[in-house]
Design an enzyme around this catalytic site. Sequence first.
Site, mmCIF file in Angstrom:
data_model
loop_
_atom_site.group_PDB
_atom_site.id
_atom_site.type_symbol
_atom_site.label_atom_id
_atom_site.label_comp_id
_atom_site.label_asym_id
_atom_site.label_seq_id
_atom_site.Cartn_x
_atom_site.Cartn_y
_atom_site.Cartn_z
ATOM 1 C CG HIS A 91 -1.944 0.954 1.326
ATOM 2 N ND1 HIS A 91 -1.504 2.368 1.764
ATOM 3 C CD2 HIS A 91 -3.238 1.037 1.423
ATOM 4 C CE1 HIS A 91 -2.668 2.906 1.909
ATOM 5 N NE2 HIS A 91 -3.563 2.277 1.508
ATOM 6 C CG ASP A 118 0.757 -2.078 6.194
ATOM 7 O OD1 ASP A 118 0.101 -2.361 7.207
ATOM 8 O OD2 ASP A 118 0.828 -1.758 5.014
ATOM 9 C CD GLN A 147 -6.763 -4.305 4.048
ATOM 10 O OE1 GLN A 147 -7.516 -5.118 4.409
ATOM 11 N NE2 GLN A 147 -6.887 -2.991 3.904
ATOM 12 C CE LYS A 197 -7.098 -0.488 6.246
ATOM 13 N NZ LYS A 197 -7.855 0.578 5.654
ATOM 14 C CB CYS A 204 -3.666 3.275 -1.495
ATOM 15 S SG CYS A 204 -4.465 4.916 -1.058
#
Lengths: 134, 407
Positions: free
Chosen positions: B120, B198, B201, B224, B364
């Site tokens: 991203h 990261d 998600q 999220k 993104c």
Amino acid sequence: MDLYAESILDHAHHPFCKGPMKHPTVSHEESNASCGDSLELRLLIKGKRMHDIRWEGEGCAVSQAAMSMLAGHLKGMTVEKAAHLPPRFVFDLLKVPIGPRRTKCALLCLHALKNALRKLDGEPAQSWTETIGN
Amino acid sequence: MPLDTTAIRRQFPIFREEHPPIYLDSAAMGQKPANVIDAMDTYYQLAASNVHRGMYALADEATNHYEAGREAARAFIAARHRDEIVFTKGATESINLVAKTWGKVNLRKGDAVVLSILEHHSNIVPWLQLKEDIGISLRWIDMEDDGSLRMGDLDVALQDGKVKLVSVTGLSNVLGTLPSLSQIIERARQANALTLVDASQLIAHRPIDVIKLDCDFLAFSGHKLFGPTGIGVLYARSPLLSKMPPFLGGGGMVQRVTREEFRPADPPAKFEAGTPPIAEAIGLKAAIEWFTQHPWKGIEAHEHALLAHAIEKLKQISGLNILGPASADKIAGCVSFTIEGVHPHDLTDILGQAGICLRAGHHCAQPLHERLGIGASTRLSVSLYNTPEEIDRCAEEIRCAIAKLKK
């Protein structure tokens, strides 16, 4: 009224003035980074008027139809008038309500036109705020 | 025991509406259960006070609540110490914090950072900024057409010893593919490179244990994970946090300030200048409490079934091309696609008019879209509150939209 009215889809599928131009007076490309829509505008200017106009691009139906409709109205228009076309001019051509999330799709053609003419005058490109706001 | 979707949905004000949206955009924003909203509301109604240094009960309470949020985040990712949890305003800020503090003092011209093509922008731009500022170079792990990473690229990148950090996503926000974090981290460690995950998600789709993962940094956002916007977490090993310079300067991040100099506070306060996101930490704790009521096995099985159903339905649509492996066994959270002759924005605009929320664009992840040779895609993402019937309605409306746009 439906955003995907027949006239918009017609223009998107069978656009006016789409294609190459060998010796444009000025050519300029603008894109909407957020969605990948892009338009490259080529103008042939004679005697301070739009003598011919061609464009190429890809993107959503709204951005492509708006460019097609605007191109159909530019031929013969004075550079002076084209440089001062308001957003309303494009919205009136589209004849459907354009919400905030599609404003940039609809006005990408106008943004490209304004900045093509500014490039011709050797002026710096105008921002989206200026295109939407004036 | 399968998840009781009906009971789950009842806990969300938005799904109790008479005509709730068909919400298939949880990869961008999780919906909020009532207990999250209530917890934040109670703080604002009855307990609003700033944290630290207030000599009255309300201030104590605010501090306790804020630190309880930190403890909830620590437990959720199984970190050793609460001090290893820095609150930020989101995963983007977490990654920027690493780049702008650790990166600033540890990276020199000629050093390299490895990223994957799945990243991203939030895990690309901070490193591009260091490329501009310091002259570091970026090395990329490419992927196969099915979205799996080419591990050979990582091996090649690590060969000359110039790589100081490998920073990768745990779950692609476009393809839904899950890079093999354990393999990547192990190889990076052998090459003396640090690792950043990261988990933006991954956090809502797979259990995370930072000790088992053995990563050095991990970032995620609250929104999220069914929590509020404006709060995120940076996990970092204690010795790293101790050596990193402070991030923003201001109140709360200092031990002592004179007219000449300041002495920073210990981590995590050192990285939390200004009034922190107190209500948001309370909301995040409530979200974690709500989410962890549900067993991971149940969540994973439910989402797997939803994705398998979505892939089957999407495959039946003529002209539709699924990006990535097109197999529910190899993805989590989301599946993205393109449709020949139909721009994603036109499609999702029409779906939106029918109350169906899907996201369109480059999500993104422009380098990934460039790699795929497309400008934009449409993403369908699922969560534990979604149902197969919602997928059916969505597939039906996609067919209608195509018929309309192609007529």
